[in-house]
Motif scaffolding. Structure first.
Motif, short mmCIF file in Angstrom:
data_model
loop_
_atom_site.label_atom_id
_atom_site.label_comp_id
_atom_site.label_asym_id
_atom_site.label_seq_id
_atom_site.Cartn_x
_atom_site.Cartn_y
_atom_site.Cartn_z
N GLU A 3 -11.63 -1.45 73.84
CA GLU A 3 -12.60 -1.90 72.13
C GLU A 3 -13.85 -1.09 71.83
O GLU A 3 -13.90 -0.99 70.12
CB GLU A 3 -13.18 -2.93 72.82
CG GLU A 3 -13.18 -4.40 73.09
CD GLU A 3 -11.78 -4.31 74.61
OE1 GLU A 3 -11.27 -5.21 75.11
OE2 GLU A 3 -12.20 -3.00 75.00
N GLN A 4 -14.11 -0.10 72.41
CA GLN A 4 -15.03 0.70 71.92
C GLN A 4 -14.32 1.98 70.90
O GLN A 4 -14.91 1.78 69.99
CB GLN A 4 -15.90 1.37 72.34
CG GLN A 4 -16.98 0.66 73.65
CD GLN A 4 -17.71 1.61 74.82
OE1 GLN A 4 -17.91 2.31 75.46
NE2 GLN A 4 -18.84 0.77 74.64
N ARG A 5 -13.46 1.81 71.49
CA ARG A 5 -12.78 3.13 70.95
C ARG A 5 -11.53 2.87 69.48
O ARG A 5 -11.93 3.72 67.80
CB ARG A 5 -11.93 3.78 71.71
CG ARG A 5 -11.65 4.64 72.52
CD ARG A 5 -10.35 4.87 73.33
NE ARG A 5 -9.30 5.30 73.17
CZ ARG A 5 -8.03 4.70 73.57
NH1 ARG A 5 -8.37 4.20 74.25
NH2 ARG A 5 -7.04 5.32 72.71
N ILE A 6 -11.51 1.61 69.74
CA ILE A 6 -10.86 0.94 68.42
C ILE A 6 -12.44 0.68 67.03
O ILE A 6 -12.07 0.54 65.80
CB ILE A 6 -10.58 -0.54 68.51
CG1 ILE A 6 -9.22 -0.41 69.04
CG2 ILE A 6 -10.54 -1.92 67.38
CD1 ILE A 6 -8.58 -1.72 69.97
N LEU A 7 -13.89 0.09 67.71
CA LEU A 7 -14.52 0.04 66.93
C LEU A 7 -14.96 1.54 66.31
O LEU A 7 -15.16 1.83 65.32
CB LEU A 7 -15.76 -0.43 67.19
CG LEU A 7 -17.05 -0.19 66.67
CD1 LEU A 7 -16.74 -1.83 65.43
CD2 LEU A 7 -17.71 -1.12 67.36
N LYS A 8 -14.82 2.45 67.27
CA LYS A 8 -14.99 3.86 66.98
C LYS A 8 -14.15 4.53 65.43
O LYS A 8 -14.54 5.04 64.29
CB LYS A 8 -14.68 4.63 67.08
CG LYS A 8 -15.78 4.78 68.01
CD LYS A 8 -17.21 5.74 68.12
CE LYS A 8 -18.67 5.74 68.56
NZ LYS A 8 -19.57 6.11 67.94
N ARG A 9 -12.73 3.93 65.30
CA ARG A 9 -11.81 4.74 64.96
C ARG A 9 -12.33 3.89 63.24
O ARG A 9 -11.91 4.20 61.78
CB ARG A 9 -10.46 4.32 64.94
CG ARG A 9 -9.31 4.79 64.26
CD ARG A 9 -9.02 5.89 64.06
NE ARG A 9 -9.41 6.50 65.41
CZ ARG A 9 -7.57 7.17 65.96
NH1 ARG A 9 -6.51 7.11 65.02
NH2 ARG A 9 -7.71 7.85 66.65
N LEU A 10 -11.98 2.24 63.77
CA LEU A 10 -12.88 1.96 62.00
C LEU A 10 -14.11 2.04 61.92
O LEU A 10 -13.37 2.40 59.91
CB LEU A 10 -12.61 0.12 62.37
CG LEU A 10 -11.45 -0.62 63.42
CD1 LEU A 10 -12.22 -2.04 63.39
CD2 LEU A 10 -10.54 -0.71 61.94
N GLU A 11 -14.69 2.47 62.26
CA GLU A 11 -15.62 3.43 61.89
C GLU A 11 -15.45 4.29 60.60
O GLU A 11 -16.28 4.85 60.00
CB GLU A 11 -17.16 3.88 62.57
CG GLU A 11 -17.51 2.14 63.14
CD GLU A 11 -18.65 2.70 64.20
OE1 GLU A 11 -18.90 3.54 64.43
OE2 GLU A 11 -19.72 1.46 64.58
#
Length: 224
Positions: A125-133
């Motif tokens: 979840e954190q990795r996906i959020l970082k990628r979206l950012e």
């Protein structure tokens, strides 16, 4: 501007393929490009989604090697292309600008190193959020991040190397935590504080570049 030309691509059309020879800088003017590769089993990995005002192609420009990945239009896309055989002599005549090409490459390298560390230290979840950012900030090229990123769930899964089901589960978890909201083919990032961004490098202002290009071509001007 005499060195550049405007390329129009239909959805799915390649700007260049993996291992293709060639050099030169590209800047997305409209639409977007998916920088990706596919393995022998047909599994697609998307490295990045390149959107308007973002430059790419600096690695092959620096080392004259083949393209590491392919770039494919995500919808109808326009790209400003400066071919290497014209760009390199100009850079040699103006060597101070070689540094800017190097800075652009370093900016991409830092992002790649961050992604590698995230695999070890962060949850999915954190990795996906970082990628979206990263997409929202144009991978460091935007001063003001986009609040809404047009990234389909399938592309998110291809970016993270996971199944669509796993991507959907992680996105649902982020939505339940109030960190994102989803709509068809897009994700909104309703952060209360601005996302962290890098100071953009001193590349030509794309709005000026595109206006000048269209003026030379006799086309209506577009301001970004």
């Amino acid at each position: 501007m005499k060195l550049s030309r405007l390329i129009q691509l239909r959805h799915g059309q390649a700007l260049f393929e993996p291992d293709e020879k060639g050099s030169g800088l590209c800047c997305v003017v409209g639409g977007s490009l998916l920088v990706s590769n596919v393995n022998e089993e047909g599994k697609v990995h998307v490295l990045a989604q390149v959107e308007p005002c973002q430059w790419m192609g600096e690695i092959s420009t620096l080392d004259s090697g083949p393209r590491a990945m392919g770039a494919y239009a995500n919808g109808i896309t326009e790209v400003l292309f400066v071919p290497g055989d014209a760009l390199e002599p100009w850079l040699n005549q103006h060597p101070q600008y070689w540094r800017h090409i190097g800075i652009l490459a370093c900016q991409k390298l830092r992002g790649a190193l961050d992604s590698l560390q995230e695999i070890s230290f962060l949850s999915l979840e954190q990795r996906i959020l970082k990628r979206l950012e990263r997409v929202a900030t144009g991978y460091g090229s935007r001063v003001v991040p986009a609040k809404r990123v047009k990234v389909p769930q399938e592309v998110i899964a291809q970016m993270m190397g996971i199944s669509r089901q796993s991507a959907n589960k992680a996105l649902k978890s982020l939505e339940e935590m109030g960190l994102i909201s989803r709509s068809y083919g897009a994700v909104e990032l309703p952060q209360k504080e601005p996302l962290p961004v890098h100071i953009p490098i001193e590349m030509p202002q794309i709005g000026c570049v595109v206006r000048r290009f269209k003026r030379v071509q006799g086309e209506p001007e577009t301001v970004f």
